[in-house]
Design an enzyme around this catalytic site. Structure first.
Site, mmCIF file in Angstrom:
data_model
loop_
_atom_site.group_PDB
_atom_site.id
_atom_site.type_symbol
_atom_site.label_atom_id
_atom_site.label_comp_id
_atom_site.label_asym_id
_atom_site.label_seq_id
_atom_site.Cartn_x
_atom_site.Cartn_y
_atom_site.Cartn_z
ATOM 1 N N THR A 297 2.895 2.085 -2.129
ATOM 2 C CA THR A 297 4.199 1.760 -2.708
ATOM 3 C C THR A 297 4.256 2.128 -4.192
ATOM 4 O O THR A 297 5.336 2.283 -4.736
ATOM 5 C CB THR A 297 4.490 0.254 -2.577
ATOM 6 O OG1 THR A 297 3.333 -0.454 -3.014
ATOM 7 C CG2 THR A 297 4.810 -0.122 -1.144
ATOM 8 N N SER B 152 -14.420 0.263 -8.765
ATOM 9 C CA SER B 152 -15.442 0.183 -9.803
ATOM 10 C C SER B 152 -15.095 1.095 -10.974
ATOM 11 O O SER B 152 -15.395 0.778 -12.129
ATOM 12 C CB SER B 152 -16.810 0.547 -9.229
ATOM 13 O OG SER B 152 -16.812 1.866 -8.726
ATOM 14 N N GLU C 44 0.851 -1.200 0.000
ATOM 15 C CA GLU C 44 0.000 0.000 0.000
ATOM 16 C C GLU C 44 0.882 1.244 0.000
ATOM 17 O O GLU C 44 1.885 1.288 0.727
ATOM 18 C CB GLU C 44 -0.876 -0.045 1.261
ATOM 19 C CG GLU C 44 -2.264 0.471 1.088
ATOM 20 C CD GLU C 44 -3.112 -0.352 0.124
ATOM 21 O OE1 GLU C 44 -3.252 0.095 -1.033
ATOM 22 O OE2 GLU C 44 -3.629 -1.407 0.512
ATOM 23 N N LEU D 255 -13.124 -0.767 -4.059
ATOM 24 C CA LEU D 255 -12.835 -1.965 -4.861
ATOM 25 C C LEU D 255 -12.670 -1.629 -6.338
ATOM 26 O O LEU D 255 -12.676 -2.511 -7.187
ATOM 27 C CB LEU D 255 -13.930 -3.022 -4.657
ATOM 28 C CG LEU D 255 -14.135 -3.427 -3.187
ATOM 29 C CD1 LEU D 255 -15.200 -4.505 -3.069
ATOM 30 C CD2 LEU D 255 -12.830 -3.911 -2.571
ATOM 31 N N ASP E 64 -5.122 -0.161 -10.179
ATOM 32 C CA ASP E 64 -6.521 -0.573 -10.222
ATOM 33 C C ASP E 64 -6.897 -1.134 -11.592
ATOM 34 O O ASP E 64 -7.525 -2.188 -11.699
ATOM 35 C CB ASP E 64 -7.437 0.608 -9.897
ATOM 36 C CG ASP E 64 -7.198 1.131 -8.489
ATOM 37 O OD1 ASP E 64 -6.511 0.446 -7.701
ATOM 38 O OD2 ASP E 64 -7.695 2.227 -8.180
ATOM 39 N N TYR F 265 -3.266 12.322 1.032
ATOM 40 C CA TYR F 265 -2.576 11.578 -0.022
ATOM 41 C C TYR F 265 -1.487 12.450 -0.637
ATOM 42 O O TYR F 265 -0.330 12.042 -0.772
ATOM 43 C CB TYR F 265 -3.586 11.135 -1.081
ATOM 44 C CG TYR F 265 -3.004 10.405 -2.272
ATOM 45 C CD1 TYR F 265 -2.752 9.028 -2.208
ATOM 46 C CD2 TYR F 265 -2.703 11.079 -3.451
ATOM 47 C CE1 TYR F 265 -2.219 8.351 -3.295
ATOM 48 C CE2 TYR F 265 -2.165 10.407 -4.541
ATOM 49 C CZ TYR F 265 -1.929 9.042 -4.462
ATOM 50 O OH TYR F 265 -1.402 8.384 -5.550
#
Ligand code: ADP
Ligand code: MG
Length: 388
Positions: free
Chosen positions: A35, A126, A33, A124, A171, A221
């Site tokens: 990374t 989408s 994570e 997740l 993703d 972030y």
């Protein structure tokens, strides 16, 4: 939503049969994570929750989209691609078409109906499934000659440039490149990848959806990225062969710890350790050693909680509660942080008890109904009606 339902919806909406059915899955990330932007490794997999598309070519240039879950349609009669302020979901489809056109790729008109069973707001991906799924079906219908990696990269550009989200490539990569009962280690430095078996009939992956999304996500972030860059700059001044935190060993970091501010040192420590943990997790998977994998997941959570400081009370609570259960081998927050799901490695026979325990505890602590999702690792984006 599934294969049959999406075909029926297509026939109802358009009064004809679809030419193609495509399944584009959501994804989990087992470990690795924060990374990706440090040129490290991630270890995601595609899951048995997906967006299902039914589509057909058109003889004109028009773009007809129907979002079955929202019961909303979008039409561009002349095929023009313009950012949508109201039906923002259409931007994920328009974005990849826009980026493809920039590369001289010109698919013709299309009818697309899609629906999903990827839970919303759970992290997740989408959006990645939507982008890569629509590119995948355009590629099939119009024989565009795109490789899977081309699709991954174009999908990311669609999200970065058109939707305006500066997300990494993981993703889209996981959604497109997933393989049944495997995770895939992506080297974010050069996009090389390797599959590792997740092949333990007696353990399951269970997601616990905290149901919260704290407002900090975007600003924190960006702050983390800046902090990593600062650490990198200082370390590079000591050894010019270092190109990213990927090139920093734990020994080098601790030797020069005093050069970094305490906060930057914490951030770099997490990243350097996490990159090593992904390698160790792959080693564990090759030996089907789920106990070691689980320990690494707990370590990741601790790193994210204390050193990287992107967790939140709800996710810390879920991990602590999971830790009490001897049938849980590992647990950690998943995703960027400040909300979303935890991912738990649980002995299969204990899954129902685990879910009941977690739901009861979450209800008592936060008066919230915890949603849980057991997930299987599946193939990436695929055609379901006999093409490829
Ligand atoms: P995620 O972590 O799921 O990718 P994002 O915020 O990046 O979350 O993307 C979610 C967005 O993708 C939604 O707000 C919506 O615009 C679009 N989307 C995802 N699934 C669907 C769906 N089934 N129908 C319509 N739009 C969807
Ligand atoms: Mg997304």
């Amino acid at each position: 939503m599934d294969n049959i339902n999406i075909q029926q919806t297509f026939s109802t909406v358009l009064g004809q049969k679809p030419e193609i059915i495509v399944r584009a899955p959501g994804r989990i990330n087992l470990i690795g994570e924060h990374t990706d932007y440090n040129a490290g490794y991630v270890l995601p997999g595609a899951i048995d929750k997906a967006i299902w598309f039914a589509a057909s070519k058109r003889t004109d240039q028009a773009l007809h989209f129907y979002a079955a879950d929202l019961e909303e349609s979008f039409t561009s009669e002349n095929g023009e691609v313009i950012f949508q302020r109201e039906k923002t979901w259409a931007n994920y489809l328009l974005g990849v078409i826009s980026e493809a056109r920039k590369d001289g790729i010109q698919p013709g008109g299309i009818n697309v109906v899609f629906g999903s069973d990827i839970p919303l707001g759970a992290g997740l991906s989408s959006s990645a499934a939507l982008e890569s799924g629509v590119l995948f079906l355009l590629n099939e219908l119009y024989q565009l000659g795109l490789s899977r990696m081309d699709i991954v990269k174009l999908a990311q550009r669609g999200e970065n440039e058109f939707v305006g989200m500066k997300c990494g490539i993981m993703d889209m990569f996981a959604s497109v490149m997933g393989r049944e009962n495997h995770v895939v280690r992506l080297d974010c430095r050069n996009l090389q990848y390797d599959y590792f078996p997740f092949d333990a009939p007696d353990v399951s992956l269970v997601l616990c959806d905290s149901g919260v999304k704290h407002a900090l996500v975007d600003s924190e972030y960006n702050t983390r990225r800046t902090e990593c860059e600062e650490g990198l700059r200082i370390l590079q001044s000591l050894d010019d062969s270092i190109q990213s935190l990927r090139d920093v060993t734990p020994e080098f970091l601790s030797r020069h710890a005093a050069r970094l501010s305490p906060i930057v040192l914490q951030r770099c420590t997490y990243v350097v350790e996490e990159i090593r943990r992904v390698e160790q997790a792959c080693e564990a998977l090759m030996h089907n050693d789920m106990t070691s994998l689980g320990k690494l997941m707990y370590e990741t959570h601790e790193g994210l909680q204390h050193n990287y400081q992107v967790s939140c009370p709800e996710m810390d609570f879920l991990v602590e509660e999971a830790r009490k259960n001897p049938a849980v081998l590992g647990a950690r927050m998943m995703g960027g942080g400040f909300g979303g799901c935890t991912i738990n490695l649980v002995k299969k026979e204990a899954v129902p008890g685990f879910i009941a325990q977690m739901q009861a505890a979450y209800l008592e602590k936060y008066q919230l109904n915890l949603k849980t999702y057991p997930v299987q690792l599946t193939n990436g984006t695929e055609v379901l009606n006999g093409r490829r």
